[in-house]
Write a protein that holds these residues in place. Structure first.
Motif, mmCIF file in Angstrom:
data_model
loop_
_atom_site.group_PDB
_atom_site.id
_atom_site.type_symbol
_atom_site.label_atom_id
_atom_site.label_comp_id
_atom_site.label_asym_id
_atom_site.label_seq_id
_atom_site.Cartn_x
_atom_site.Cartn_y
_atom_site.Cartn_z
ATOM 1 N N LEU A 4 0.829 -1.201 0.000
ATOM 2 C CA LEU A 4 0.000 0.000 0.000
ATOM 3 C C LEU A 4 0.870 1.259 0.000
ATOM 4 N N LEU A 5 1.945 1.249 0.774
ATOM 5 C CA LEU A 5 2.858 2.393 0.791
ATOM 6 C C LEU A 5 3.578 2.538 -0.557
ATOM 7 N N SER A 6 3.980 1.428 -1.128
ATOM 8 C CA SER A 6 4.649 1.453 -2.419
ATOM 9 C C SER A 6 3.716 1.997 -3.499
ATOM 10 N N ASN A 7 2.455 1.578 -3.478
ATOM 11 C CA ASN A 7 1.488 2.092 -4.454
ATOM 12 C C ASN A 7 1.321 3.595 -4.314
ATOM 13 N N ALA A 8 1.233 4.080 -3.082
ATOM 14 C CA ALA A 8 1.083 5.520 -2.870
ATOM 15 C C ALA A 8 2.293 6.270 -3.417
ATOM 16 N N ARG A 9 3.472 5.730 -3.193
ATOM 17 C CA ARG A 9 4.697 6.370 -3.673
ATOM 18 C C ARG A 9 4.771 6.336 -5.205
ATOM 19 N N THR A 10 4.382 5.230 -5.797
ATOM 20 C CA THR A 10 4.505 5.034 -7.238
ATOM 21 C C THR A 10 3.431 5.775 -8.030
ATOM 22 N N HIS A 11 2.211 5.840 -7.496
ATOM 23 C CA HIS A 11 1.079 6.315 -8.293
ATOM 24 C C HIS A 11 0.560 7.697 -7.911
ATOM 25 N N THR A 12 1.348 8.457 -7.160
ATOM 26 C CA THR A 12 0.979 9.835 -6.860
ATOM 27 C C THR A 12 2.123 10.750 -7.285
ATOM 28 N N GLU A 56 -4.789 2.145 7.631
ATOM 29 C CA GLU A 56 -5.124 2.928 6.448
ATOM 30 C C GLU A 56 -3.883 3.589 5.885
ATOM 31 N N VAL A 57 -3.786 3.585 4.561
ATOM 32 C CA VAL A 57 -2.792 4.367 3.849
ATOM 33 C C VAL A 57 -3.587 5.295 2.945
ATOM 34 N N ALA A 58 -3.574 6.577 3.282
ATOM 35 C CA ALA A 58 -4.370 7.572 2.565
ATOM 36 C C ALA A 58 -3.447 8.589 1.923
ATOM 37 N N ASP A 59 -3.641 8.819 0.624
ATOM 38 C CA ASP A 59 -2.827 9.823 -0.058
ATOM 39 C C ASP A 59 -3.693 11.006 -0.463
ATOM 40 N N GLU A 60 -3.028 12.116 -0.705
ATOM 41 C CA GLU A 60 -3.702 13.331 -1.145
ATOM 42 C C GLU A 60 -3.520 13.526 -2.648
ATOM 43 N N GLY A 61 -3.390 12.422 -3.363
ATOM 44 C CA GLY A 61 -3.166 12.460 -4.806
ATOM 45 C C GLY A 61 -4.442 12.688 -5.590
ATOM 46 N N PRO A 62 -4.388 12.394 -6.891
ATOM 47 C CA PRO A 62 -5.510 12.701 -7.778
ATOM 48 C C PRO A 62 -6.712 11.768 -7.633
ATOM 49 N N GLY A 63 -6.583 10.666 -6.913
ATOM 50 C CA GLY A 63 -7.693 9.724 -6.797
ATOM 51 C C GLY A 63 -7.868 8.916 -8.070
ATOM 52 N N LEU A 64 -8.904 8.104 -8.085
ATOM 53 C CA LEU A 64 -9.174 7.238 -9.232
ATOM 54 C C LEU A 64 -10.580 7.477 -9.757
ATOM 55 N N GLU A 65 -10.730 7.287 -11.047
ATOM 56 C CA GLU A 65 -12.059 7.288 -11.653
ATOM 57 C C GLU A 65 -12.796 6.041 -11.182
ATOM 58 N N PRO A 66 -14.135 6.085 -11.094
ATOM 59 C CA PRO A 66 -14.895 4.915 -10.624
ATOM 60 C C PRO A 66 -14.588 3.630 -11.394
ATOM 61 N N VAL A 67 -14.403 3.714 -12.699
ATOM 62 C CA VAL A 67 -14.125 2.509 -13.482
ATOM 63 C C VAL A 67 -12.798 1.877 -13.055
ATOM 64 N N ASP A 68 -11.791 2.687 -12.752
ATOM 65 C CA ASP A 68 -10.507 2.154 -12.288
ATOM 66 C C ASP A 68 -10.625 1.617 -10.867
ATOM 67 N N ALA A 69 -11.350 2.324 -10.015
ATOM 68 C CA ALA A 69 -11.511 1.889 -8.627
ATOM 69 C C ALA A 69 -12.169 0.515 -8.560
ATOM 70 N N GLU A 70 -13.109 0.251 -9.443
ATOM 71 C CA GLU A 70 -13.802 -1.045 -9.448
ATOM 72 C C GLU A 70 -12.889 -2.196 -9.841
ATOM 73 N N LEU A 71 -11.775 -1.895 -10.491
ATOM 74 C CA LEU A 71 -10.909 -2.953 -11.032
ATOM 75 C C LEU A 71 -9.576 -3.107 -10.320
ATOM 76 N N VAL A 72 -9.234 -2.234 -9.371
ATOM 77 C CA VAL A 72 -7.875 -2.255 -8.805
ATOM 78 C C VAL A 72 -7.510 -3.559 -8.100
ATOM 79 N N PHE A 73 -8.488 -4.324 -7.643
ATOM 80 C CA PHE A 73 -8.184 -5.574 -6.951
ATOM 81 C C PHE A 73 -8.151 -6.783 -7.892
ATOM 82 N N GLU A 74 -8.350 -6.537 -9.189
ATOM 83 C CA GLU A 74 -8.274 -7.602 -10.191
ATOM 84 C C GLU A 74 -6.817 -7.898 -10.510
#
Length: 134
Positions: A4-12, A56-74
């Motif tokens: 979760l920390l790595s994702n926050a670092r990589t995708h924000t 919880e790992v919460a970032d202040e980044g751009p967030g995700l569109e609903p279509v992406d949020a529905e698929l992130v655990f795939e």
């Protein structure tokens, strides 16, 4: 947690604030562990009121569109397919983390919206909430 920390670092964007919160509460719409609009997960909800441990790992980044949020655990899904594997990963980390959480009776969930960052939440039944072990 490292995933979760790595994702926050990589995708924000660089310099984006990331907050880590750890605590105990009860499963509910406002605290985690149950379903509600805007929350995605690959796991079934926990009983409302169940004592839970939460990371919880919460970032202040751009967030995700609903279509992406529905698929992130795939498995193999990457919200930004333009990223190479060397910079964006294989798309397995969240799927594996969600499976491990579910194996421990909990779940991994995401609250996000465009422009509002991402909050990934690991929810596990509190140690004293299950049957006694001998």
């Amino acid at each position: 947690m490292e995933n979760l920390l790595s994702n926050a670092r990589t995708h924000t964007p660089p310099g984006t604030r990331v907050h880590v919160r750890v605590g105990m509460t009860e499963a509910g719409r406002g605290t985690g562990g149950t379903d509600r609009p805007g929350r995605t997960t690959a796991s079934p909800p926990l009983p409302e009121g169940l004592p839970i441990s939460v990371v919880e790992v919460a970032d202040e980044g751009p967030g995700l569109e609903p279509v992406d949020a529905e698929l992130v655990f795939e498995r193999f899904y990457r919200a930004d397919p333009a990223r190479s594997r060397s910079h964006g990963g294989s798309g397995l980390g969240l799927a594996i983390a969600a499976t491990i959480a579910e194996g421990h009776g909990g779940r991994l969930e995401l609250d996000t919206a465009p422009g509002r960052g991402c909050t990934f939440r690991l929810v596990l039944p509190a140690a004293d909430s299950g049957p006694e072990r001998r």
